[in-house]
Design an enzyme around this catalytic site. Structure first.
Site, PDB file in Angstrom:
ATOM      1  N   CYS A  75      -4.824   2.691  -3.600  1.00 27.78           N
ATOM      2  CA  CYS A  75      -3.550   3.168  -3.066  1.00 27.78           C
ATOM      3  C   CYS A  75      -2.416   2.183  -3.335  1.00 27.78           C
ATOM      4  O   CYS A  75      -1.497   2.044  -2.533  1.00 27.78           O
ATOM      5  CB  CYS A  75      -3.630   3.484  -1.576  1.00 27.78           C
ATOM      6  SG  CYS A  75      -4.772   4.809  -1.217  1.00 27.78           S
ATOM      7  N   LYS A 117      -9.959  -0.772  10.898  1.00 24.53           N
ATOM      8  CA  LYS A 117     -10.100  -1.922   9.998  1.00 24.53           C
ATOM      9  C   LYS A 117     -10.433  -3.206  10.768  1.00 24.53           C
ATOM     10  O   LYS A 117     -10.631  -4.252  10.185  1.00 24.53           O
ATOM     11  CB  LYS A 117      -8.824  -2.116   9.188  1.00 24.53           C
ATOM     12  CG  LYS A 117      -8.637  -1.029   8.115  1.00 24.53           C
ATOM     13  CD  LYS A 117      -7.656  -1.470   7.066  1.00 24.53           C
ATOM     14  CE  LYS A 117      -7.090  -0.334   6.238  1.00 24.53           C
ATOM     15  NZ  LYS A 117      -8.055   0.341   5.383  1.00 24.53           N
ATOM     16  N   GLN A 169      -4.515  -5.321   7.044  1.00 27.55           N
ATOM     17  CA  GLN A 169      -5.557  -6.183   6.471  1.00 27.55           C
ATOM     18  C   GLN A 169      -5.616  -7.549   7.152  1.00 27.55           C
ATOM     19  O   GLN A 169      -6.551  -8.302   6.928  1.00 27.55           O
ATOM     20  CB  GLN A 169      -5.307  -6.372   4.964  1.00 27.55           C
ATOM     21  CG  GLN A 169      -5.393  -5.098   4.152  1.00 27.55           C
ATOM     22  CD  GLN A 169      -6.788  -4.506   4.086  1.00 27.55           C
ATOM     23  OE1 GLN A 169      -7.788  -5.217   4.245  1.00 27.55           O
ATOM     24  NE2 GLN A 169      -6.872  -3.213   3.880  1.00 27.55           N
ATOM     25  N   HIS A 178       0.875  -1.179   0.000  1.00 21.75           N
ATOM     26  CA  HIS A 178       0.000   0.000   0.000  1.00 21.75           C
ATOM     27  C   HIS A 178       0.915   1.231   0.000  1.00 21.75           C
ATOM     28  O   HIS A 178       2.032   1.168   0.516  1.00 21.75           O
ATOM     29  CB  HIS A 178      -0.823  -0.053   1.299  1.00 21.75           C
ATOM     30  CG  HIS A 178      -1.891   0.967   1.411  1.00 21.75           C
ATOM     31  ND1 HIS A 178      -1.629   2.271   1.746  1.00 21.75           N
ATOM     32  CD2 HIS A 178      -3.231   0.880   1.248  1.00 21.75           C
ATOM     33  CE1 HIS A 178      -2.770   2.941   1.789  1.00 21.75           C
ATOM     34  NE2 HIS A 178      -3.759   2.117   1.495  1.00 21.75           N
ATOM     35  N   ASP A 228       3.153  -4.946   7.916  1.00 20.68           N
ATOM     36  CA  ASP A 228       1.950  -4.126   7.839  1.00 20.68           C
ATOM     37  C   ASP A 228       0.757  -5.076   7.983  1.00 20.68           C
ATOM     38  O   ASP A 228       0.401  -5.792   7.046  1.00 20.68           O
ATOM     39  CB  ASP A 228       1.925  -3.397   6.491  1.00 20.68           C
ATOM     40  CG  ASP A 228       0.613  -2.685   6.224  1.00 20.68           C
ATOM     41  OD1 ASP A 228      -0.313  -2.794   7.060  1.00 20.68           O
ATOM     42  OD2 ASP A 228       0.498  -2.018   5.179  1.00 20.68           O
TER      43      ASP A 228
END
Lengths: 454, 140
Positions: free
Chosen positions: A412, A274, A251, A171, A248
């Site tokens: 993104c 999220k 998600q 991202h 990261d």
């Protein structure tokens, strides 16, 4: 897969099983029995979830609203998730009963809310299985967390000619902070390539891990492709060369159980919004030794032990990285969200969402001219697709007109769009409150949109 | 025909679809399809209104005190929007374009979608058209 890993949703063994289990002398028999019990519990859990889907949906007030005269079908969970009543109530309760500044006051309210905030930190520590609570830093979100690491790590450990390794599926928020650090320091940003399915090419990764590599920053799950990266393996490979790894997890946290010690992640970051929590707050997990080594990112109130005009002595973790009054109700709300998903059980969530993914993938591939972008073997409940001859944006607009919320565009991840030579995709991303009936409605709406546009 | 008359015409057309947003967007897309083809040589970088999701090319000419627009877009929806705006503005004097209140956007019941800022939507198109009008006004 061991029963004991299920932190949240432990189901006691039925007594007869316990007896048989312990009486069984033959180890093979034990293994088979153990497997059968695990399977039985899994099946029980999944069916329980499917049965309780209405109850779960009732926990999310927004799911009952209408959009353009139609019942909302919310398939934009990759962008942000909806909030259960328990999270909304936690925020509401904070302002009605708890509001005070933390870590400062002598009075009762301040002390109570400091305890609540630190309990929230402990909830997150437990959820990630971090070794210490002070390894959990509250931030503004994933982007903020990555900026903190990139800036502080860069300041101390990156110099001219060094390399930072990211992947082709990152991202923008896991590209730009590193790009900036590299520019400042004269370092080089290297990119692990992917194959056509949207999977990292491990042989290339190994080749790119060199003596010059100072840090690896990689996504756990691709927001655009849904690819689940084997971060455990990626981290192990980097650690052979003593290279730290930032993951990261934006998600991943809503969809799978994450154990930072098992992964041996040096840094693990995610956003509350999220994972069914409030916006404006997120987490930076860092191994104690790294967080102690890094200089503070921002300074100000709360980050100090003593200040004179000549010199400041900084506070210990986690306060060293938490300048100013934090997003208190955000932290408390996030803990409520984590409690909520643990009540359902993250493994149940993963299994149910996988069912949705398989169901939707089959249905969508039946539509003529549809191509799925991102066909990795290990995938989260995300389907990115394009329709031959149609602009993703047009499809998205017509889906919205029918009450279906999806994301369209480059998500993104512009470099990824360039890789596939497409302007963007339509992305449907599912959460555990979505249903197969909604997927059926979505497919109908998609067919109708395509017909209107052709 | 005055700008106001064209606006009223558009309002009446969209009113036929009542609250059916899908059909309203369908109509918008049809408007885009009826747009006169733009000469590819006019689709230059400096005439590109770059949005987050769709690209729109807008070209204008000034003849006998009036402005004539041509446009194209890579998404049908954006093409529909720009076609609708061309219908309202083309063949009018800079002064009229600059003073147009554009009340019809609210009245056709798509203002929620049309106001999206990040999508290279209507707002940036109108802004570019008015900028062109201003430039011609200063010149003449």
């Amino acid at each position: 897969m061991a029963i004991s890993h299920d932190k949240s949703n432990e189901i006691p063994l039925p007594i007869p099983f316990k007896i048989h289990y312990f009486r069984a002398k033959d180890s093979l028999f034990r293994i088979i029995l153990n497997f059968a019990i695990v399977k039985m519990i899994e099946l029980k859990d999944i069916s329980k979830l499917s049965i309780e889907i209405n109850k779960i949906r009732a926990d999310f007030p927004i799911l009952s609203r209408k959009v353009n005269g139609k019942s909302l079908i919310y398939f934009d969970n990759g962008a942000t998730t909806q909030k259960p009543k328990s999270v909304i109530d936690a925020i509401d309760n904070y302002y009605k009963n708890q509001n005070a500044n933390i870590h400062r006051g002598v009075h009762t309210l301040s002390q109570e809310v400091t305890v609540a905030y630190e309990n929230a930190r402990a909830t997150i520590q437990k959820h990630l299985n971090a070794k210490h609570a002070h390894e959990i830093i509250f931030t503004k979100g994933t982007t903020d967390s990555i900026n903190i690491v990139a800036s502080s790590f860069g300041k101390k450990f990156i110099s001219k000619g060094d390399e930072v390794l990211i992947s082709a599926m990152e991202h923008h928020s896991n590209i730009l902070p590193w790009q900036q650090v590299c520019e400042e320091k004269g370092a080089i940003l290297k990119v692990i390539p992917i194959n056509e399915n949207g999977e990292l090419i491990i042989s290339e990764y190994k080749r790119l891990l060199t003596d010059k590599t100072k840090i690896v920053a990689i996504t756990h799950i691709s927001n655009t492709l849904g690819t689940i990266n084997n971060v455990e393996e990626l981290i192990a490979l980097a650690h052979v060369k003593n290279i730290p790894v930032l993951v990261d997890g934006a998600q991943a946290i809503p969809h799978m159980s994450v154990d930072v010690q098992l992964l041996s992640a040096d840094f693990y970051v995610f956003s509350a919004h999220k994972v069914f929590g409030p916006t404006g707050v997120g987490i930076l997990y860092g191994k104690e030794k790294w967080l102690n080594e890094l200089p503070p990112y921002q300074v100000g109130g709360g980050t100090i032990k003593t200040v004179t005009f000549e010199k400041t002595e900084y506070a210990d973790l986690p306060l060293k990285f938490e300048a100013g009054t934090p997003h208190i109700e955000g932290g408390i709300g996030l803990a409520a969200a984590i409690d909520y998903i643990n009540e359902i059980g993250i493994k149940n969530i993963a299994a149910y969402e996988h069912e949705l993914l398989v169901y939707a993938t089959e249905a969508i591939l039946k539509i003529e001219g549809v191509k799925i972008i991102g066909t990795a073997k290990e995938k989260a409940s995300v389907i990115s697709f394009v329709v031959e001859g149609l602009h993703p944006y047009d499809v998205g607009v017509l889906l919205d007109a029918q009450g279906v919320a999806v994301r369209t565009g480059h998500h993104c991840t512009q470099p990824l769009m360039n890789f596939y030579s497409i302007p963007g995709t339509i992305r449907a991303s599912f959460a555990f409150y979505n249903t197969k009936e909604e997927i059926d409605q979505f497919i109908l709406a998609l067919n109708k949109s395509i017909q209107r546009l052709r | 025909m005055s700008i106001e008359t064209v606006e009223n015409e558009i309002i009446e057309e969209f009113a036929l679809f009542e609250d059916n947003v899908f059909d309203k967007f369908g109509h918008l897309i049809d408007l885009g399809k009826s747009l006169e083809q733009m000469d590819p040589s006019l689709k230059t970088e400096d005439r590109l209104i770059k949005g987050c999701q769709a690209n729109v090319w807008l070209y204008s000419e000034f003849k006998d005190g009036k402005i004539y627009f041509k446009a194209d877009a890579d998404a049908d929806y954006a093409k529909g929007l720009v076609a609708m705006m061309i219908r309202v503005f083309t063949g009018h004097a800079p002064e009229e374009i600059l003073n147009a209140p554009l009340e019809f956007i609210k009245k056709i019941g798509l203002d929620n979608m049309l106001s999206m800022k990040r999508t290279g939507g209507l707002e940036s198109m109108i802004k570019q058209m008015k900028l062109d009008a201003l430039a011609y006004k200063m010149k003449s």
